[in-house]
Design an enzyme around this catalytic site. Structure first.
Site, PDB file in Angstrom:
ATOM      1  N   GLY A 196       9.236  12.628   9.212  1.00 30.02           N
ATOM      2  CA  GLY A 196       8.602  11.762  10.361  1.00 30.02           C
ATOM      3  C   GLY A 196       7.681  11.127  10.143  1.00 30.02           C
ATOM      4  O   GLY A 196       7.514  10.485   9.026  1.00 30.02           O
ATOM      5  N   CYS A 209       5.897   5.861   8.886  1.00 28.69           N
ATOM      6  CA  CYS A 209       6.349   5.127   7.579  1.00 28.69           C
ATOM      7  C   CYS A 209       8.081   5.375   7.349  1.00 28.69           C
ATOM      8  O   CYS A 209       8.725   4.422   7.592  1.00 28.69           O
ATOM      9  CB  CYS A 209       5.748   5.203   6.587  1.00 28.69           C
ATOM     10  SG  CYS A 209       4.021   4.714   6.701  1.00 28.69           S
ATOM     11  N   LYS A 254      10.854   4.257  10.084  1.00 26.13           N
ATOM     12  CA  LYS A 254      10.724   3.058  10.280  1.00 26.13           C
ATOM     13  C   LYS A 254      11.299   2.185   8.982  1.00 26.13           C
ATOM     14  O   LYS A 254      12.022   1.294   9.202  1.00 26.13           O
ATOM     15  CB  LYS A 254       9.134   2.659  10.610  1.00 26.13           C
ATOM     16  CG  LYS A 254       8.982   0.939  10.555  1.00 26.13           C
ATOM     17  CD  LYS A 254       7.351   1.092  11.113  1.00 26.13           C
ATOM     18  CE  LYS A 254       6.674   0.640   9.869  1.00 26.13           C
ATOM     19  NZ  LYS A 254       5.742  -0.340   9.405  1.00 26.13           N
ATOM     20  N   GLU A 259       0.908  -1.156   0.168  1.00 29.94           N
ATOM     21  CA  GLU A 259       0.073  -0.088   0.003  1.00 29.94           C
ATOM     22  C   GLU A 259       0.834   1.332   0.086  1.00 29.94           C
ATOM     23  O   GLU A 259       1.872   1.365   0.562  1.00 29.94           O
ATOM     24  CB  GLU A 259      -0.948   0.084   1.255  1.00 29.94           C
ATOM     25  CG  GLU A 259      -2.126   0.985   1.204  1.00 29.94           C
ATOM     26  CD  GLU A 259      -2.683   1.145  -0.141  1.00 29.94           C
ATOM     27  OE1 GLU A 259      -3.297   0.044  -0.523  1.00 29.94           O
ATOM     28  OE2 GLU A 259      -2.464   2.039  -0.828  1.00 29.94           O
TER      29      GLU A 259
HETATM   30  C1  UDX Z   1       4.502   7.836   3.301  1.00 27.31           C
HETATM   31  C2  UDX Z   1       4.663   7.581   1.832  1.00 27.31           C
HETATM   32  O1  UDX Z   1       4.493   9.087   1.199  1.00 27.31           O
HETATM   33  C3  UDX Z   1       3.389   6.866   1.448  1.00 27.31           C
HETATM   34  O2  UDX Z   1       3.555   6.410   0.069  1.00 27.31           O
HETATM   35  C4  UDX Z   1       3.417   5.273   2.454  1.00 27.31           C
HETATM   36  O3  UDX Z   1       2.529   4.477   1.980  1.00 27.31           O
HETATM   37  C5  UDX Z   1       3.551   5.739   4.034  1.00 27.31           C
HETATM   38  O4  UDX Z   1       4.534   6.901   4.117  1.00 27.31           O
HETATM   39  P1  UDX Z   1       3.192   9.421   5.200  1.00 27.31           P
HETATM   40  O5  UDX Z   1       4.209   8.980   6.048  1.00 27.31           O
HETATM   41  O6  UDX Z   1       1.629   9.580   5.369  1.00 27.31           O
HETATM   42  O7  UDX Z   1       3.516   8.472   3.509  1.00 27.31           O
HETATM   43  O8  UDX Z   1       3.529  11.056   4.859  1.00 27.31           O
HETATM   44  P2  UDX Z   1       4.184  11.920   3.574  1.00 27.31           P
HETATM   45  O9  UDX Z   1       3.301  12.779   3.264  1.00 27.31           O
HETATM   46  O10 UDX Z   1       4.765  10.994   2.740  1.00 27.31           O
HETATM   47  O11 UDX Z   1       5.391  12.578   4.443  1.00 27.31           O
HETATM   48  C6  UDX Z   1       6.167  12.121   5.381  1.00 27.31           C
HETATM   49  C7  UDX Z   1       7.116  13.028   6.109  1.00 27.31           C
HETATM   50  O12 UDX Z   1       8.216  13.432   5.251  1.00 27.31           O
HETATM   51  C8  UDX Z   1       6.523  14.054   6.685  1.00 27.31           C
HETATM   52  O13 UDX Z   1       7.190  14.364   8.192  1.00 27.31           O
HETATM   53  C9  UDX Z   1       6.671  15.166   5.882  1.00 27.31           C
HETATM   54  O14 UDX Z   1       6.787  16.361   6.640  1.00 27.31           O
HETATM   55  C10 UDX Z   1       7.878  14.886   5.376  1.00 27.31           C
HETATM   56  N1  UDX Z   1       8.330  15.733   4.149  1.00 27.31           N
HETATM   57  C11 UDX Z   1       7.521  14.960   3.211  1.00 27.31           C
HETATM   58  C12 UDX Z   1       9.339  16.411   4.094  1.00 27.31           C
HETATM   59  O15 UDX Z   1      10.146  16.882   5.009  1.00 27.31           O
HETATM   60  N2  UDX Z   1       9.532  17.150   2.884  1.00 27.31           N
HETATM   61  C13 UDX Z   1       8.797  16.673   1.673  1.00 27.31           C
HETATM   62  O16 UDX Z   1       9.115  17.329   0.576  1.00 27.31           O
HETATM   63  C14 UDX Z   1       7.967  16.064   1.757  1.00 27.31           C
END
Ligand code: UDX
Length: 437
Positions: free
Chosen positions: A258, A261, A264, A152
């Site tokens: 952070g 996902c 980890k 997913e």
């Molecule tokens: C992520 C993946 O995008 C998704 O495909 C997977 O299934 C689960 O992990 P998620 O953890 O919900 O999703 O959030 P995401 O929007 O990807 O952001 C993750 C982290 O990266 C956040 O802390 C966000 O602030 C940070 N981030 C994201 C950045 O610092 N810069 C960016 O350009 C994008």
């Protein structure tokens, strides 16, 4: 089709709701009676835009139901999805206890002559499919089944949209019969389907999330060079992002990545590679850069405030990213704790995350919580932006400035336009951008 989803957490619940919206009959199984009772009462245990309406609509249409009984779910369904947690162990490797337990439960529930497809949706180390199949066989010699890997890719905050309109659907399979059933499950989604072997599908998940983390760490490393040289990381990101081979997404410099996902999965991929005898040192550097961002941000705050002790600091944002109430593994929370440890007095505001931050005791009781962003900045000597909620962009900045003791802003998410901040008379520190004074 009749589908069963075992595990009603973020992935399981959203998947169940979306499958039922597409016309399938879905049984969601969870061993937490309290959670199932809550769902029966029409309450949703997580905040996710669009999810509540989806659940209510499909429960009313009798396409979605909840139970604690795996037997019930397995009896009713052709395809059984496993969506239980795979938390990290202290050494970074993946704890497979829940997956193994569910595999045994499925084995015990399978009846002779009843073919089932068992689909792993949880993020798991490569070769897990083989182990799930071996476990089911060991506990039920007559079971007729195939195991599929179907990772997913949904993001918290836009999980429903990601699930309804996915970029791709990955089906890792070694059986044509099972692949055909999976194609039928996903037929209403009209998304490209990539069929692979099981191991490749499992690897795709860890490789994708680690690559996105690498992209974030790359731009964060560039942001440090921008700070040292006077360049602007936002312009650099725009410039490299316009190359279609690179793309602008996930090039936002900030406090780092952070959530549940990325931290980890990067750790797990390092552990998996190590175990396979092919160390992945590049990903260790990704982690190091990510950890360094918060330290650099704190140095910047010390640069602006000299001493943090006894300073009154307003923090906007507690969740790990906007549009979620999830405060786990949030750098905003880490930042608040660091400020408190240095003796600062913190007043925080978050549109959705305050309740859980307190409930899960992630922030000390000494942190004051404000009802509005404006209330948080009253008499503050500095304002910190820790999460890029849209709400923060639409504030009345003249009012914010007039409420503050000193107009110092430390923006950990590059949310504001430096020129506008200058116009309002703020001293403005951002990530990888020249300081506005
Ligand atoms: C992520 C993946 O995008 C998704 O495909 C997977 O299934 C689960 O992990 P998620 O953890 O919900 O999703 O959030 P995401 O929007 O990807 O952001 C993750 C982290 O990266 C956040 O802390 C966000 O602030 C940070 N981030 C994201 C950045 O610092 N810069 C960016 O350009 C994008």
């Amino acid at each position: 089709m009749d589908l069963c989803i075992i595990g009603s957490g973020y992935v399981g619940l959203v998947t169940g709701a979306c499958f039922s919206e597409m016309g399938h009959h879905v049984t969601c199984v969870d061993n937490d009676q309290r959670k199932v009772d809550m769902l029966h009462a029409g309450r949703i245990p997580i905040y996710e835009p669009g999810l509540e309406e989806l659940v209510h609509r499909n429960v009313s249409a009798k396409r979605l139901r909840f139970t604690t009984s795996t037997q019930d779910g397995v009896d009713q369904s052709q395809v059984i999805f496993i969506a239980v947690p795979t938390p990290p162990q202290p050494d970074g490797s993946v704890d497979m206890t829940f997956i193994e337990k569910v595999a045994r439960e499925i084995a015990n529930a399978l009846k002779p002559g009843q073919y089932r497809v068992v689909v792993d949706k949880s993020t798991v180390p490569v070769c897990t499919g083989e182990r799930v199949a071996a476990t089911i066989q060991r506990y039920n010699k007559t079971a007729e089944f195939d195991v599929i890997s179907n990772p997913e890719f949904l993001r918290e905050g836009c999980a429903v949209e990601d699930l309804m309109k996915p970029d791709r659907i990955v089906i890792g399979s070694s059986s044509d019969r099972a692949t055909d059933l999976m194609r039928r499950v996903y037929a209403p989604f009209q998304a490209p389907v990539l069929v692979t072997d099981i191991n490749s599908a499992e690897l795709i998940k860890h490789a994708a999330n680690s690559f996105l983390s690498l992209k974030i760490s790359y731009i964060n490393a560039v942001s440090a060079i921008c700070e040292a040289s006077g360049a602007d990381v936002e312009l650099v990101a725009d410039g490299i992002g316009m190359d279609r081979r690179i793309g602008r997404q996930f090039l936002n410099a900030g406090l780092g990545y952070g959530g549940s996902c990325f931290p980890k999965d990067v750790k797990a991929f390092i552990a998996i590679a190590e175990e396979l005898g092919v160390p992945f040192n590049l990903l260790k550097e990704v982690e190091r850069i990510n950890a360094a961002q918060l330290e650099r941000f704190l140095r910047k705050m010390r640069d602006g405030l000299w001493v943090l002790k006894e300073k009154k600091i307003a923090v906007w944002g507690l969740t790990f990213k906007p549009d979620t109430d999830d405060v786990r593994n949030s750098l905003a929370i880490d930042l608040v704790n660091r400020l408190i440890a240095e003796g600062a007095s913190v007043t925080a505001y978050d549109p959705k995350g305050m309740e859980k931050a307190i409930e899960w005791k992630l922030i000390p009781a000494s942190v004051k919580l404000a009802k509005t962003p404006l209330e948080a900045v009253a008499d503050a000597e500095a304002l910190v932006i820790a999460t890029e909620w849209k709400e923060f962009q639409n504030q009345d900045f003249a009012a914010v400035k007039s409420q503050m003791h000193t107009p110092l802003v430390f923006d950990g998410r590059n949310l504001f336009d430096p020129a506008t901040m200058k116009e309002f008379g703020f001293i403005y520190y951002a990530i990888g951008r020249p300081v506005v004074k």
